[in-house]
Design a protein around this motif. Structure first.
Motif, PDB file in Angstrom:
ATOM      1  N   UNK A   1     -12.178  -8.317   7.482  1.00  0.00           N
ATOM      2  CA  UNK A   1     -12.160  -8.234   6.018  1.00  0.00           C
ATOM      3  C   UNK A   1     -11.594  -6.893   5.553  1.00  0.00           C
ATOM      4  N   UNK A   2     -12.076  -5.808   6.165  1.00  0.00           N
ATOM      5  CA  UNK A   2     -11.582  -4.481   5.796  1.00  0.00           C
ATOM      6  C   UNK A   2     -10.104  -4.339   6.134  1.00  0.00           C
ATOM      7  N   UNK A   3      -9.694  -4.937   7.272  1.00  0.00           N
ATOM      8  CA  UNK A   3      -8.281  -4.881   7.659  1.00  0.00           C
ATOM      9  C   UNK A   3      -7.408  -5.586   6.629  1.00  0.00           C
ATOM     10  N   UNK A   4      -7.881  -6.731   6.131  1.00  0.00           N
ATOM     11  CA  UNK A   4      -7.118  -7.451   5.100  1.00  0.00           C
ATOM     12  C   UNK A   4      -7.030  -6.644   3.814  1.00  0.00           C
ATOM     13  N   UNK A   5      -8.165  -6.071   3.412  1.00  0.00           N
ATOM     14  CA  UNK A   5      -8.163  -5.230   2.210  1.00  0.00           C
ATOM     15  C   UNK A   5      -7.229  -4.039   2.413  1.00  0.00           C
TER      16      UNK A   5
ATOM     17  N   UNK B   1     -25.564  -0.174   8.970  1.00  0.00           N
ATOM     18  CA  UNK B   1     -25.165   0.070  10.356  1.00  0.00           C
ATOM     19  C   UNK B   1     -23.955  -0.783  10.723  1.00  0.00           C
ATOM     20  N   UNK B   2     -23.995  -2.055  10.352  1.00  0.00           N
ATOM     21  CA  UNK B   2     -22.863  -2.935  10.645  1.00  0.00           C
ATOM     22  C   UNK B   2     -21.595  -2.431   9.948  1.00  0.00           C
ATOM     23  N   UNK B   3     -21.754  -1.954   8.706  1.00  0.00           N
ATOM     24  CA  UNK B   3     -20.608  -1.438   7.959  1.00  0.00           C
ATOM     25  C   UNK B   3     -20.062  -0.149   8.549  1.00  0.00           C
ATOM     26  N   UNK B   4     -20.964   0.721   9.060  1.00  0.00           N
ATOM     27  CA  UNK B   4     -20.518   1.987   9.635  1.00  0.00           C
ATOM     28  C   UNK B   4     -19.641   1.775  10.872  1.00  0.00           C
ATOM     29  N   UNK B   5     -19.848   0.661  11.535  1.00  0.00           N
ATOM     30  CA  UNK B   5     -19.005   0.340  12.690  1.00  0.00           C
ATOM     31  C   UNK B   5     -17.795  -0.495  12.256  1.00  0.00           C
ATOM     32  N   UNK B   6     -18.037  -1.525  11.426  1.00  0.00           N
ATOM     33  CA  UNK B   6     -16.983  -2.476  11.055  1.00  0.00           C
ATOM     34  C   UNK B   6     -15.910  -1.890  10.153  1.00  0.00           C
ATOM     35  N   UNK B   7     -16.287  -1.049   9.175  1.00  0.00           N
ATOM     36  CA  UNK B   7     -15.304  -0.526   8.222  1.00  0.00           C
ATOM     37  C   UNK B   7     -14.289   0.404   8.896  1.00  0.00           C
ATOM     38  N   UNK B   8     -14.722   1.388   9.710  1.00  0.00           N
ATOM     39  CA  UNK B   8     -13.699   2.209  10.405  1.00  0.00           C
ATOM     40  C   UNK B   8     -12.791   1.378  11.310  1.00  0.00           C
ATOM     41  N   UNK B   9     -13.382   0.382  12.010  1.00  0.00           N
ATOM     42  CA  UNK B   9     -12.549  -0.491  12.839  1.00  0.00           C
ATOM     43  C   UNK B   9     -11.513  -1.219  11.982  1.00  0.00           C
TER      44      UNK B   9
ATOM     45  N   UNK C   1      -6.233  -2.355  10.059  1.00  0.00           N
ATOM     46  CA  UNK C   1      -5.377  -2.526   8.882  1.00  0.00           C
ATOM     47  C   UNK C   1      -4.203  -1.569   8.891  1.00  0.00           C
ATOM     48  N   UNK C   2      -4.460  -0.324   9.302  1.00  0.00           N
ATOM     49  CA  UNK C   2      -3.386   0.665   9.366  1.00  0.00           C
ATOM     50  C   UNK C   2      -2.331   0.248  10.393  1.00  0.00           C
ATOM     51  N   UNK C   3      -2.798  -0.140  11.585  1.00  0.00           N
ATOM     52  CA  UNK C   3      -1.854  -0.537  12.644  1.00  0.00           C
ATOM     53  C   UNK C   3      -1.051  -1.754  12.216  1.00  0.00           C
ATOM     54  N   UNK C   4      -1.751  -2.760  11.674  1.00  0.00           N
ATOM     55  CA  UNK C   4      -1.064  -3.974  11.245  1.00  0.00           C
ATOM     56  C   UNK C   4      -0.066  -3.721  10.132  1.00  0.00           C
ATOM     57  N   UNK C   5      -0.458  -2.908   9.149  1.00  0.00           N
ATOM     58  CA  UNK C   5       0.444  -2.604   8.029  1.00  0.00           C
ATOM     59  C   UNK C   5       1.638  -1.800   8.504  1.00  0.00           C
ATOM     60  N   UNK C   6       1.392  -0.860   9.408  1.00  0.00           N
ATOM     61  CA  UNK C   6       2.497  -0.038   9.917  1.00  0.00           C
ATOM     62  C   UNK C   6       3.518  -0.899  10.653  1.00  0.00           C
ATOM     63  N   UNK C   7       3.028  -1.802  11.501  1.00  0.00           N
ATOM     64  CA  UNK C   7       3.931  -2.677  12.250  1.00  0.00           C
ATOM     65  C   UNK C   7       4.699  -3.590  11.301  1.00  0.00           C
ATOM     66  N   UNK C   8       3.982  -4.142  10.301  1.00  0.00           N
ATOM     67  CA  UNK C   8       4.616  -5.057   9.351  1.00  0.00           C
ATOM     68  C   UNK C   8       5.679  -4.344   8.528  1.00  0.00           C
ATOM     69  N   UNK C   9       5.350  -3.155   8.017  1.00  0.00           N
ATOM     70  CA  UNK C   9       6.319  -2.405   7.211  1.00  0.00           C
ATOM     71  C   UNK C   9       7.520  -1.973   8.045  1.00  0.00           C
ATOM     72  N   UNK C  10       7.268  -1.636   9.313  1.00  0.00           N
ATOM     73  CA  UNK C  10       8.381  -1.232  10.177  1.00  0.00           C
ATOM     74  C   UNK C  10       9.337  -2.396  10.386  1.00  0.00           C
ATOM     75  N   UNK C  11       8.766  -3.593  10.626  1.00  0.00           N
ATOM     76  CA  UNK C  11       9.613  -4.765  10.868  1.00  0.00           C
ATOM     77  C   UNK C  11      10.299  -5.223   9.587  1.00  0.00           C
ATOM     78  N   UNK C  12       9.509  -5.361   8.510  1.00  0.00           N
ATOM     79  CA  UNK C  12      10.080  -5.838   7.247  1.00  0.00           C
ATOM     80  C   UNK C  12      10.991  -4.786   6.626  1.00  0.00           C
ATOM     81  N   UNK C  13      10.582  -3.508   6.710  1.00  0.00           N
ATOM     82  CA  UNK C  13      11.354  -2.447   6.064  1.00  0.00           C
ATOM     83  C   UNK C  13      12.766  -2.359   6.578  1.00  0.00           C
ATOM     84  N   UNK C  14      12.926  -2.441   7.893  1.00  0.00           N
ATOM     85  CA  UNK C  14      14.276  -2.367   8.452  1.00  0.00           C
ATOM     86  C   UNK C  14      15.113  -3.559   8.006  1.00  0.00           C
ATOM     87  N   UNK C  15      14.474  -4.753   7.941  1.00  0.00           N
ATOM     88  CA  UNK C  15      15.206  -5.944   7.492  1.00  0.00           C
ATOM     89  C   UNK C  15      15.600  -5.820   6.021  1.00  0.00           C
TER      90      UNK C  15
END
Length: 863
Positions: free
Chosen positions: A29-33, A334-342, A347-361
């Motif tokens: 959920x946090x990754x999507x946000x 406690x669940x949030x303290x682990x889940x949100x940083x993950x 989300x950062x990794x996924x967005x970076x990969x997506x922007x790198x692929x889409x951005x060049x195109x």
């Protein structure tokens, strides 16, 4: 750490599987946000970067500024930089004193202060920007074009004046930009200045070859004075700041750099399109939060049920309602303290990969105005306000999820908890079993049916969780598929180059093109349009016979939306006889009817170019004719002799893009008839060229057309346009299906979590069944019947509701979609997937308790 916190942590460690699944749900959920907010912020920030590279870093400009106003702006503390520019057309031209051609030595010169140049020069340069009228900055290419090898510190002598044209056709006008044949130059003075900077292709000043400074004590007349400003704090209030400055100093004319302001999320006065964008953004966030709330709520709810007894025991020894409520909130924390940083990391990794692929195109396709020729990718931008927003929304999701369970925990009374009297509330009459269930499924079926009833809220949670997951998945898929179907940029034509010449030379050209290395196929791909209705801004088009656009010829699906399907044009595809014969043979049509001398064609009865597509026209259109009232000089009349369905196996249907009604005619008959109404020397034939190396083939075709005496020729490489369309389609699909896939993962995790936890909570119940003689075969039968009933009830609610929501979404769409056509095959796949996921989840959970000792399990002091 107090006793409540320790017990909560121990409970989480004892139920590792559910805790891990819940953490992964929070992380997803946090990754999507994160992906939504980081992606949007990075895109807007990139648009700001492009704006700076294209037009400079100034935030606004003020026109017709007096000296007093300019001095006041220089002193204003809200401004970071203020620059003055002189707009005197009689001082905008420059001519170097060289032996080169006039078109090389004539250029443009700008006069401004260093403050202005510090905002407009954003590329690399050698030296320092000019500070007074004795100093200049020169574009490197301008020096090279004139054969000058000058460096910083050298002097340059030039003529200053203006460029103009004065003829009978256009009269007198000042000129700028590229050199124009026939223009003249009026010299006003000869100047010698020191080169203090050499520019290397600075985009914002691309129209100026020389930048000259202004003296500190010089001020142009007010009507020629333009001031550029950069705000000290450019944020969402930037547009309001500029307007306040204009009002404060009495400046009436000003221009705001809206492109850059958008990157700062300053939208005041920018129209409703951006409001709509943020509404859609809010809906996407709401869907993510809503889906995640269901997952976390179920997990916390199961946890509460599992801990009911020990919370009651704590209450019996003095635990307050606040402490019991804190236990649930602490679990969510406690669940949030682990889940949100993950989630932030994912989300950062996924967005970076997506922007790198889409951005060049995106950059390679040259979609963005001002970024033509730029290469690289779109950088991800992570700033603290964005991270805070992500954490806020993720924390809000968890807070809402634990709120109800926390209130329930606070109300737990010791006696009720120890007796478990509130765990199952069901009246005897509700446990009555339908005789049909007993007859079909036997005693085990009765047990399964009663178990679901007895499970009460737990059974409803499972059913609702599955149903909501079904609804979310199917409706989001429908939305994605609908947007994809309505996407006008999804063009799948098979050829990369279109080449044409006079009809009598077309066979020769086809043969020459086929000889080129890399050419895979050449065929007739001509297309003409018959126009039936004028668009509001069209006053010149001659209309074809509008009676063929009669709504009575439409099928019910298209006719019932009077404002949706308006037939403005119908295309006629002129294809090779072999291609046309293939259409006839596939549909059992007689060739004699189409080669008998009368020009007849077949109408492709598909709008979206999909197999089993909803037909647009009924049989009433057969026999109708496409023609213009005036025969001479117009395409020949074409009779619609048959309607045919779309087939993926026939490539000829792809010669024209989806979203266009097309009639196919044989090339030989078409041109025989065209010669009767059009001059033979005006007839041309278009050839589609499929090739692997389009740039080389395009160059060779142009060489053939230019050098071998062809007439009325034309050649275009379509790969640039197709690349833009493909890139836009890729962006849409990435956003839609990436969103859908991640939500699906959350939904699946929700089902797995709910089922597995439910089974573990029923260990004593299962042990009791076995203790009274239920054998392993009967036990398995009961379990699988429960799976079936859960799935059946969830599908009974989920499928109709998803159809209803999809239909309401369809009704809200504009005319781009036309017919409501849900993918029923996909519904069948989802149905099978639900039972599959339920079955696997149940099997894995039962496997974990299959070796439980009956006596030991019944002695456990847990639910």
């Amino acid at each position: 750490m107090n006793i409540i916190s320790k017990l909560t942590l121990r409970h989480l460690f004892e139920n590792k599987k559910r805790s891990v699944v819940t953490i992964l749900g929070i992380a997803t959920s946090t990754a999507l946000i994160s992906a939504i907010l980081l992606g949007v912020f990075s895109f807007f920030n990139f648009f700001g970067y492009i704006s700076v590279q294209t037009s400079g870093s100034a935030h606004a400009s003020f026109d017709e500024v007096s000296r007093a106003q300019y001095q006041a702006l220089l002193k204003d503390k809200s401004l970071k930089t203020v620059g003055l520019r002189e707009l005197d057309e009689e001082k905008t031209g420059v001519r170097l004193i060289t032996d080169t051609e006039e078109r090389y030595k004539v250029g443009n010169i700008e006069h401004a202060t260093m403050g202005d140049y510090s905002m407009s020069v954003v590329s690399d340069y050698d030296g320092t920007l000019p500070s007074d009228s004795t100093e200049i900055a020169v574009e490197e290419q301008f020096l090279k074009d004139n054969g000058l090898d000058l460096k910083v510190g050298d002097t340059l002598t030039f003529e200053e004046g203006y460029r103009y044209i004065d003829d009978d056709l256009e009269g007198f006008s000042y000129l700028g930009g590229n050199y124009r044949s026939g223009e003249q130059f009026e010299k006003k003075s000869v100047e010698t200045c020191i080169i203090t900077a050499i520019l290397h292709g600075n985009r914002p000043t691309k129209d100026w070859d020389i930048l000259r400074g202004l003296d500190e004590d010089y001020y142009p007349s007010q009507d020629k004075a333009q001031v550029f400003i950069m705000l000290d704090k450019c944020d969402s209030s930037a547009i309001r700041q500029v307007k306040d400055l204009a009002k404060k100093y009495g400046i009436e004319k000003y221009t705001i750099n809206t492109e850059y302001m958008l990157s700062r999320f300053a939208f005041e006065g920018s129209g409703g399109s951006y409001k709509s964008f943020f509404v859609m953004l809010g809906i996407a966030l709401a869907i993510v939060i809503g889906t995640s709330i269901i997952l976390i709520f179920n997990s916390i709810g199961m946890s509460l049920t599992e801990r009911m007894r020990y919370l009651g025991m704590l209450a019996s020894v003095g635990a307050t309602a606040r402490q019991k409520r804190f236990s649930i909130y602490y679990e969510g924390f406690v669940l949030g303290m682990v889940g949100i940083p993950l989630g932030l990391l994912f989300g950062y990794i996924g967005t970076r990969i997506t922007l790198a692929a889409l951005g060049s195109r995106i950059l390679e396709a040259d979609i963005l105005t001002g970024a033509e020729g730029m290469r690289g990718t779109i950088p991800i931008v992570v700033q603290m306000p964005v991270v805070i927003a992500i954490v806020f929304f993720a924390a809000l999701t968890i807070l809402i999820s634990v709120l109800v369970s926390g209130i329930k925990a606070a109300r737990i009374m010791p006696i009720d908890a120890l007796r478990q009297s509130t765990t199952i509330k069901v009246k005897a009459r509700k446990l009555r079993v339908n005789p049909l269930v007993s007859k079909i499924f036997g005693y085990e079926g009765e047990l399964a049916y009663k178990n679901i009833k007895r499970n009460g809220i737990k059974g409803k949670v499972i059913t609702v969780s599955i149903a909501v997951s079904i609804i979310l998945f199917l409706t989001i898929n429908f939305m994605c598929r609908s947007i994809a179907r309505a996407n006008r940029y999804d063009v799948d034509i098979p050829y990369q180059i279109i080449a044409s010449c006079s009809l009598d030379e077309s066979d020769r050209l086809r043969s020459r093109i086929q000889e080129i290395d890399g050419v895979e196929a050449v065929y007739s791909a001509g297309m003409i349009h018959f126009t039936f209705k004028k668009k509001p801004d069209d006053i010149h088009t001659t209309l074809a016979n509008t009676d063929i656009a009669n709504r009575d010829f439409l099928t019910e699906s298209f006719r019932d939306k009077p404002d949706a399907f308006d037939l403005y044009t119908m295309a006629v595809a002129i294809v090779d006889d072999d291609d046309f014969d293939k259409i006839l043979d596939e549909n059992g049509l007689s060739r004699d009817d189409y080669y008998s001398g009368q020009l007849r064609g077949v109408l492709l009865n598909s709008y979206f170019h999909e197999e089993n597509d909803e037909p647009v026209f009924n049989d009433k259109i057969i026999g109708q004719s496409l023609h213009y009232d005036e025969v001479s000089g117009f395409p020949p009349a074409i009779e619609v002799a048959a309607i045919v369905p779309y087939s993926d196996d026939n490539k000829v249907y792809k010669y024209t893009p989806a979203g266009m009604m097309t009639v196919y005619v044989p090339r030989s008959v078409y041109y025989d008839k065209a010669k009767e109404v059009l001059p033979a020397d005006k007839l041309t034939l278009d050839l589609g060229v499929e090739c692997s190396n389009n740039e080389e083939v395009f160059a060779k075709i142009n060489e053939i057309l230019n050098g071998e005496g062809y007439h009325n020729y034309f050649c275009q490489d379509l790969t640039g346009s197709l690349k833009i369309m493909d890139t836009i389609t890729l962006m849409l699909n990435t956003a839609m299906y990436g969103f859908s896939i991640l939500l699906t993962l959350i939904a699946v995790a929700n089902i797995v979590n709910t089922i597995s936890t439910g089974v573990l909570l029923r260990r004593k119940e299962f042990a009791m069944y076995k203790s009274v003689g239920l054998d392993n075969k009967g036990f398995k039968k009961m379990i699988w019947l429960e799976v079936f009933l859960y799935g059946f009830k969830a599908l009974l609610w989920g499928l109709p509701l998803s159809l209803f929501i999809s239909y309401m979404m369809y009704r809200s769409f504009d005319s781009a979609l036309y017919a409501f056509k849900p993918n029923l095959d996909f519904y069948a796949v989802v149905t099978a997937a639900v039972f599959g996921i339920l079955g696997i989840s149940m099997a894995l959970s039962i496997h974990k308790i299959k070796d439980d000792n009956i006596i030991e399990t019944l002695k456990e002091d847990a639910v």
